[in-house]
Scaffold this motif. Structure first.
Motif, mmCIF file in Angstrom:
data_model
loop_
_atom_site.group_PDB
_atom_site.id
_atom_site.type_symbol
_atom_site.label_atom_id
_atom_site.label_comp_id
_atom_site.label_asym_id
_atom_site.label_seq_id
_atom_site.Cartn_x
_atom_site.Cartn_y
_atom_site.Cartn_z
ATOM 1 N N ASP A 77 0.814 -1.223 0.000
ATOM 2 C CA ASP A 77 0.000 0.000 0.000
ATOM 3 C C ASP A 77 0.842 1.265 0.000
ATOM 4 O O ASP A 77 0.504 2.254 -0.656
ATOM 5 N N SER A 78 1.945 1.263 0.730
ATOM 6 C CA SER A 78 2.763 2.467 0.834
ATOM 7 C C SER A 78 3.348 2.856 -0.518
ATOM 8 O O SER A 78 3.279 4.019 -0.934
ATOM 9 N N ALA A 79 3.931 1.873 -1.231
ATOM 10 C CA ALA A 79 4.537 2.159 -2.534
ATOM 11 C C ALA A 79 3.469 2.515 -3.568
ATOM 12 O O ALA A 79 3.666 3.420 -4.391
ATOM 13 N N GLN A 80 2.366 1.800 -3.519
ATOM 14 C CA GLN A 80 1.303 2.074 -4.488
ATOM 15 C C GLN A 80 0.689 3.460 -4.239
ATOM 16 O O GLN A 80 0.371 4.189 -5.179
ATOM 17 N N SER A 81 0.515 3.822 -2.964
ATOM 18 C CA SER A 81 0.005 5.143 -2.632
ATOM 19 C C SER A 81 0.941 6.234 -3.124
ATOM 20 O O SER A 81 0.498 7.260 -3.659
ATOM 21 N N GLU A 82 2.243 6.024 -2.974
ATOM 22 C CA GLU A 82 3.216 7.003 -3.446
ATOM 23 C C GLU A 82 3.166 7.120 -4.966
ATOM 24 O O GLU A 82 3.343 8.214 -5.526
ATOM 25 N N ALA A 83 2.901 5.996 -5.652
ATOM 26 C CA ALA A 83 2.773 6.038 -7.108
ATOM 27 C C ALA A 83 1.568 6.892 -7.509
ATOM 28 O O ALA A 83 1.642 7.688 -8.457
ATOM 29 N N PHE A 84 0.463 6.747 -6.781
ATOM 30 C CA PHE A 84 -0.713 7.562 -7.061
ATOM 31 C C PHE A 84 -0.399 9.049 -6.900
ATOM 32 O O PHE A 84 -0.769 9.876 -7.730
ATOM 33 N N ARG A 85 0.295 9.372 -5.825
ATOM 34 C CA ARG A 85 0.629 10.778 -5.568
ATOM 35 C C ARG A 85 1.598 11.315 -6.623
ATOM 36 O O ARG A 85 1.527 12.492 -6.998
ATOM 37 N N GLU A 86 2.499 10.456 -7.074
ATOM 38 C CA GLU A 86 3.450 10.878 -8.099
ATOM 39 C C GLU A 86 2.736 11.183 -9.415
ATOM 40 O O GLU A 86 3.094 12.139 -10.127
ATOM 41 N N ILE A 87 1.721 10.399 -9.737
ATOM 42 C CA ILE A 87 0.938 10.677 -10.943
ATOM 43 C C ILE A 87 0.280 12.049 -10.844
ATOM 44 O O ILE A 87 0.277 12.831 -11.810
ATOM 45 N N LEU A 88 -0.274 12.375 -9.655
ATOM 46 C CA LEU A 88 -0.873 13.692 -9.467
ATOM 47 C C LEU A 88 0.168 14.795 -9.645
ATOM 48 O O LEU A 88 -0.092 15.813 -10.302
ATOM 49 N N ARG A 89 1.333 14.599 -9.044
ATOM 50 C CA ARG A 89 2.387 15.623 -9.158
ATOM 51 C C ARG A 89 2.781 15.829 -10.613
ATOM 52 O O ARG A 89 2.963 16.971 -11.068
ATOM 53 N N ARG A 90 2.929 14.749 -11.351
ATOM 54 C CA ARG A 90 3.331 14.879 -12.755
ATOM 55 C C ARG A 90 2.252 15.559 -13.595
ATOM 56 O O ARG A 90 2.564 16.354 -14.491
ATOM 57 N N LEU A 91 1.018 15.235 -13.305
ATOM 58 C CA LEU A 91 -0.059 15.891 -14.043
ATOM 59 C C LEU A 91 -0.067 17.394 -13.771
ATOM 60 O O LEU A 91 -0.219 18.197 -14.692
ATOM 61 N N LYS A 92 0.092 17.779 -12.511
ATOM 62 C CA LYS A 92 0.070 19.200 -12.156
ATOM 63 C C LYS A 92 1.259 19.963 -12.740
ATOM 64 O O LYS A 92 1.191 21.183 -12.916
ATOM 65 N N GLN A 93 2.339 19.253 -13.039
ATOM 66 C CA GLN A 93 3.507 19.897 -13.622
ATOM 67 C C GLN A 93 3.352 20.150 -15.116
ATOM 68 O O GLN A 93 4.108 20.932 -15.695
ATOM 69 N N MET A 94 2.373 19.482 -15.729
ATOM 70 C CA MET A 94 2.151 19.694 -17.165
ATOM 71 C C MET A 94 1.549 21.077 -17.377
ATOM 72 O O MET A 94 0.623 21.478 -16.654
ATOM 73 N N PRO A 95 2.047 21.853 -18.333
ATOM 74 C CA PRO A 95 1.546 23.224 -18.538
ATOM 75 C C PRO A 95 0.069 23.265 -18.943
ATOM 76 O O PRO A 95 -0.587 24.289 -18.742
ATOM 77 N N GLU A 96 -0.443 22.168 -19.491
ATOM 78 C CA GLU A 96 -1.841 22.162 -19.928
ATOM 79 C C GLU A 96 -2.824 21.953 -18.776
ATOM 80 O O GLU A 96 -3.994 22.277 -18.892
ATOM 81 N N ILE A 97 -2.345 21.395 -17.666
ATOM 82 C CA ILE A 97 -3.233 20.989 -16.584
ATOM 83 C C ILE A 97 -3.314 22.074 -15.507
ATOM 84 O O ILE A 97 -2.296 22.504 -14.965
#
Length: 429
Positions: A77-97
């Protein structure tokens, strides 16, 4: 004039009783049709409480253990949760989002629901429960009942506060209950009713009251509670993995072109984190259209059927008064011979029909009130102001029927006026 009309109508009471009964039945049926359209249109055009333009849902695929691309280090759960959060961070870093958030049973036009029961004193309220990460109010432009911005609401979710719609307790009660704003101003403590800790119902940390957010465009179901389950007493890693199954983003308007293709192009590398892989991007416009298709089709079929019924009502009343007026050609001729003007004759004939309709209308309105009281005519959840609802629909029904009566009298009476009195008196009716 009115006394003469009443005296004449009393003298012809046998005919007028049947006509009044017809008016009563037609008026109630016509009111039902008007009420349906009134409730439908008022519900459809009411404020949604959210915006869905430039919003998209991202479908993430969980790579199975049998796949050669499966990464076992992300199984806990810990690693998978961090993966979910990383996806959010990457999306927010995209200039379109502009914003991105995970949620559960929370995005608009979603047929999956979960509920929550909250209480204060001895009063309880049950409504929709929406779990979401902090950016969720920004994506759908939620607003606070006191004018709080989406960013301010997001900050409160970040602090672990629960946000209740202002009508959380009052929406499902026929009794006048205070709004959430009034409860907060009065210093009321709100607690969970669903469970206990050490025999006590735990209190909830409440943030700003929210403007009610409707379930969809055809429903006025709008009471809900919004909270980030990762920050509200739950284990954050387990909550992120086991609760959040929706991923939505808001795209900046200037970048909202070919955004689905851009996101899918980034799926294999940039948005592939752990065992999560982006497989589809759906516009909320398309989701809305698909979600409401059956309701839209049903409304269209109902509208066609009721439109056909209204045409039949119109033709029935038109035919009744057309025949009734044609049978009075001799009477019209006698009145003309005795010096009555065309205007006077028209006024008398039309006044007789409209007066009879006016006398029957109070009985019809009483029947309408009974239908409204027992919700026999309720459309979905459209429990709008009863007085306004009855007044608007009864007034519309009266005007429509009056127009039908006038049309049924005007045309045959106008034709009868063209016949010379001597000729009219020689006609065998």
């Amino acid at each position: 004039m009115k006394k003469k009309l009443l005296r004449q109508m009393l003298n012809e009471w046998r005919t007028n009783v049947w006509l009044a009964l017809e008016f009563l039945v037609v008026s109630v049926v016509l009111w039902y049709i008007c009420d349906y359209f009134y409730a439908s249109m008022r519900t459809y055009f009411a404020p949604l409480g959210f915006e869905y333009d430039h919003c998209y849902e991202l479908t993430m695929y969980d790579i199975p253990e049998t796949s050669p691309e499966y990464r076992p280090e992300y199984a806990n759960d810990s690693a998978q949760s961090e993966a979910f959060r990383e996806i959010l961070r990457r999306l927010k870093q995209m200039p379109e989002i502009e914003a991105a958030a995970y949620s559960n049973n929370a995005r608009p036009f979603n047929g999956s629901n979960s509920g929550i029961t909250m209480g204060y004193d001895s009063v309880t309220g049950n409504a929709l429960r929406r779990f979401a990460t902090p950016d969720f109010p920004i994506i759908y432009r939620y607003r606070g009942a006191n004018g709080e911005s989406p960013e301010e609401l997001a900050a409160q979710l970040e602090e672990g506060k629960m946000l209740l719609s202002d009508n959380f307790f009052s929406s499902s009660s026929r009794e006048p209950l205070p709004s959430v704003r009034e409860l907060k101003d009065a210093g009321k403590k709100i607690h969970y009713v669903d469970y206990k800790i050490n025999g006590e119902h735990p209190e909830a940390q409440i943030g700003s009251a929210l403007v009610p957010v409707r379930y969809d465009e055809f429903s006025d179901w709008s009471a809900f509670a919004l909270q980030d389950v990762c920050r509200d007493g739950f284990h954050p890693d387990k909550a992120m993995v086991w609760y959040y199954n929706e991923l939505t983003v808001r795209v900046r308007p200037e970048h909202d072109h070919d955004i689905a293709a851009k996101l899918m192009a980034a799926a294999p590398d940039y948005l592939h984190v752990g065992n999560n892989l982006l497989t589809n991007v759906s516009s909320l416009d398309d989701i809305r259209r698909n979600f409401q298709r059956s309701t839209t089709t049903q409304l269209r079929n109902y509208s066609a059927g009721m439109g056909f019924m209204m045409i039949n009502i119109f033709l029935g009343l038109l035919g009744t008064f057309w025949f009734r007026t044609q049978q009075r050609v001799n009477e019209i001729a006698i009145r003309r011979v005795n010096g009555a003007t065309r205007r006077g004759i028209f006024g008398r004939l039309i006044g007789e029909g409209v007066l009879l309709l006016a006398l029957v209308t109070p009985l019809a309105v009483a029947a309408d009130c009974l239908l409204t009281h027992y919700d026999i005519c309720a459309y979905y959840g459209a429990h709008h102001s009863t007085a306004l609802r009855i007044a608007v629909c009864a007034g519309t029904s009266f005007v429509l029927m009056a127009l039908m009566v006038i049309a049924g009298i005007w045309f045959p009476a106008r034709r009868a006026m063209r016949i010379e009195p001597a000729q009219a008196l020689s006609i065998d009716n």
